[in-house]
Design a protein around this motif. Structure first.
Motif, PDB file in Angstrom:
ATOM      1  N   VAL A 112      -2.204  -0.153   3.255  1.00 46.66           N
ATOM      2  CA  VAL A 112      -2.626  -1.238   4.151  1.00 46.66           C
ATOM      3  C   VAL A 112      -3.570  -2.203   3.425  1.00 46.66           C
ATOM      4  O   VAL A 112      -3.514  -3.419   3.634  1.00 46.66           O
ATOM      5  CB  VAL A 112      -3.244  -0.650   5.434  1.00 46.66           C
ATOM      6  N   ALA A 115      -1.557  -4.611   1.612  1.00 47.11           N
ATOM      7  CA  ALA A 115      -1.007  -5.615   2.525  1.00 47.11           C
ATOM      8  C   ALA A 115      -2.061  -6.687   2.843  1.00 47.11           C
ATOM      9  O   ALA A 115      -1.766  -7.888   2.858  1.00 47.11           O
ATOM     10  CB  ALA A 115      -0.512  -4.944   3.805  1.00 47.11           C
ATOM     11  N   ASP A 139       6.258  -1.374   0.229  1.00 48.88           N
ATOM     12  CA  ASP A 139       5.888  -1.740   1.591  1.00 48.88           C
ATOM     13  C   ASP A 139       6.169  -3.209   1.886  1.00 48.88           C
ATOM     14  O   ASP A 139       6.303  -4.021   0.972  1.00 48.88           O
ATOM     15  CB  ASP A 139       4.399  -1.427   1.821  1.00 48.88           C
ATOM     16  N   VAL A 141       5.269  -6.740   4.249  1.00 49.70           N
ATOM     17  CA  VAL A 141       4.347  -7.512   5.085  1.00 49.70           C
ATOM     18  C   VAL A 141       5.117  -8.699   5.646  1.00 49.70           C
ATOM     19  O   VAL A 141       5.819  -9.398   4.907  1.00 49.70           O
ATOM     20  CB  VAL A 141       3.140  -8.026   4.258  1.00 49.70           C
ATOM     21  N   PHE A 147       1.707  -5.481   8.853  1.00 52.57           N
ATOM     22  CA  PHE A 147       2.250  -4.413   8.008  1.00 52.57           C
ATOM     23  C   PHE A 147       3.449  -3.812   8.729  1.00 52.57           C
ATOM     24  O   PHE A 147       3.330  -3.341   9.865  1.00 52.57           O
ATOM     25  CB  PHE A 147       1.168  -3.351   7.766  1.00 52.57           C
TER      26      PHE A 147
END
Ligand SMILES: Nc1ncnc2c1ncn2[C@@H]1O[C@H](COP(=O)(O)OP(=O)(O)OP(=O)(O)O)[C@@H](O)[C@H]1O
Ligand SMILES: CC(C)(CO)[C@@H](O)C(=O)NCCC(=O)O
Ligand SMILES: [K+]
Length: 262
Positions: A112, A115, A139, A141, A147
């Motif tokens: 996170v 992100a 990941d 965004v 997120f």
């Protein structure tokens, strides 16, 4: 005078500390210096104190976070008395970003923070973030700065250990060998075959996951995502990826420093 942040990202393999200069949006906080704590030795408060001593304690703001809660508590317990108390962020729900996942409190803080850093640097632009640490994460965004989740796979060293630990005959390929010359894909001995699998398997996995994410995003999002690359093994991957990436070796720590501004 600009503020100086002492940030710590406490990972599964090691804890990374940095002194960073606070910055405005669209520019990531600049990393001034870094310090590592590897978990094979006890945490030395004097070493951290010495690392931070280039700045007056009154100038510093301290932030402590990461995915290894046990080592976070150890650092809190032995935090140097000379330094300001750190703000400790233990779960992702404490962070200033929308988490569009099933269990927001279960998402790794490091994912996170990455992100948050991309939203800070390029607000309004979607991002794909590859972080090659103990685990490798890919990941996503959204352009709205949320997120969205991603993929988690074993990192290089972890894969090497798994191959050794769960078989009778496979040797352990040490990190120095993984970091060595780029291997031939057709290994002519056990070592060479393991090195091939470790390197090209990770490259192939990341290329595949990113391509699928790009295809999925293309169905709904107009802007092309920026692809960020970070983590201890980023250099091993970069040359072999099928797409352009922005290398940000300190992305997680920079994300933590961004929290001071948000
Ligand atoms: N010189 C190096 N020293 C240590 N690890 C390295 C090095 N070069 C590449 N690596 C790889 O990077 C990984 C460690 O990266 P990093 O420090 O980002 O992980 P971490 O933050 O401790 O783990 P986590 O994924 O839990 O955050 C190792 O497992 C290894 O695969
Ligand atoms: C996936 C790792 C190990 C990557 O460092 C870390 O972010 C973590 O422990 N995450 C918890 C599970 C999750 O992110 O869904
Ligand atoms: K990490």
């Amino acid at each position: 005078m600009s503020r100086i942040l002492l940030a710590a990202d406490v990972g599964n393999t090691r804890a990374k500390f940095a002194l960073l200069k606070a910055s405005q949006r669209q520019q990531l906080p600049e990393t001034l210096s870094t310090f590592l704590w590897k978990y094979d030795v006890p945490f030395a408060r004097a070493d951290l104190q010495a690392f931070a001593s280039s700045h007056a304690a009154s100038e510093l703001e301290c932030f402590l976070s990461g995915s290894h809660l046990g080592h976070i508590e150890e650092i809190v317990e032995f935090w140097p008395k000379e330094l300001p108390e750190p703000r400790v962020i233990r779960t992702s729900t404490e962070l200033p970003i929308e988490l569009l996942v099933d269990y927001p409190d279960k998402v790794g803080v490091d994912r996170v923070l990455n992100a948050i850093a991309t939203c800070f640097e390029q607000p309004g632009v979607p991002a794909i973030i590859i972080d090659t640490g103990t685990a490798t994460t890919v990941d996503v965004v959204s352009s709205a700065g949320a997120f969205l989740g991603g993929a988690i796979l074993p990192g290089y060293e972890l894969s090497a250990h798994a191959l050794h630990d769960y078989t009778n005959k496979l040797p352990l390929i040490p990190l120095q060998e993984i970091l060595g010359e780029v291997p031939a894909v057709v290994g002519k001995n056990t070592h060479a075959a393991l090195r091939s699998g470790l390197i090209w398997g990770q490259v192939g996995a990341v290329n595949e996951v990113v391509t699928r994410i790009q295809q999925e995003l293309a169905q709904t999002v107009v802007l092309r995502p920026t692809i960020y690359l970070t983590g201890g093994a980023a250099d091993l991957l970069q040359a072999h990826l099928n797409f352009k990436t922005i290398a940000r070796p300190q992305l997680t720590l920079q994300g933590l420093a961004c929290v001071a501004e948000l």
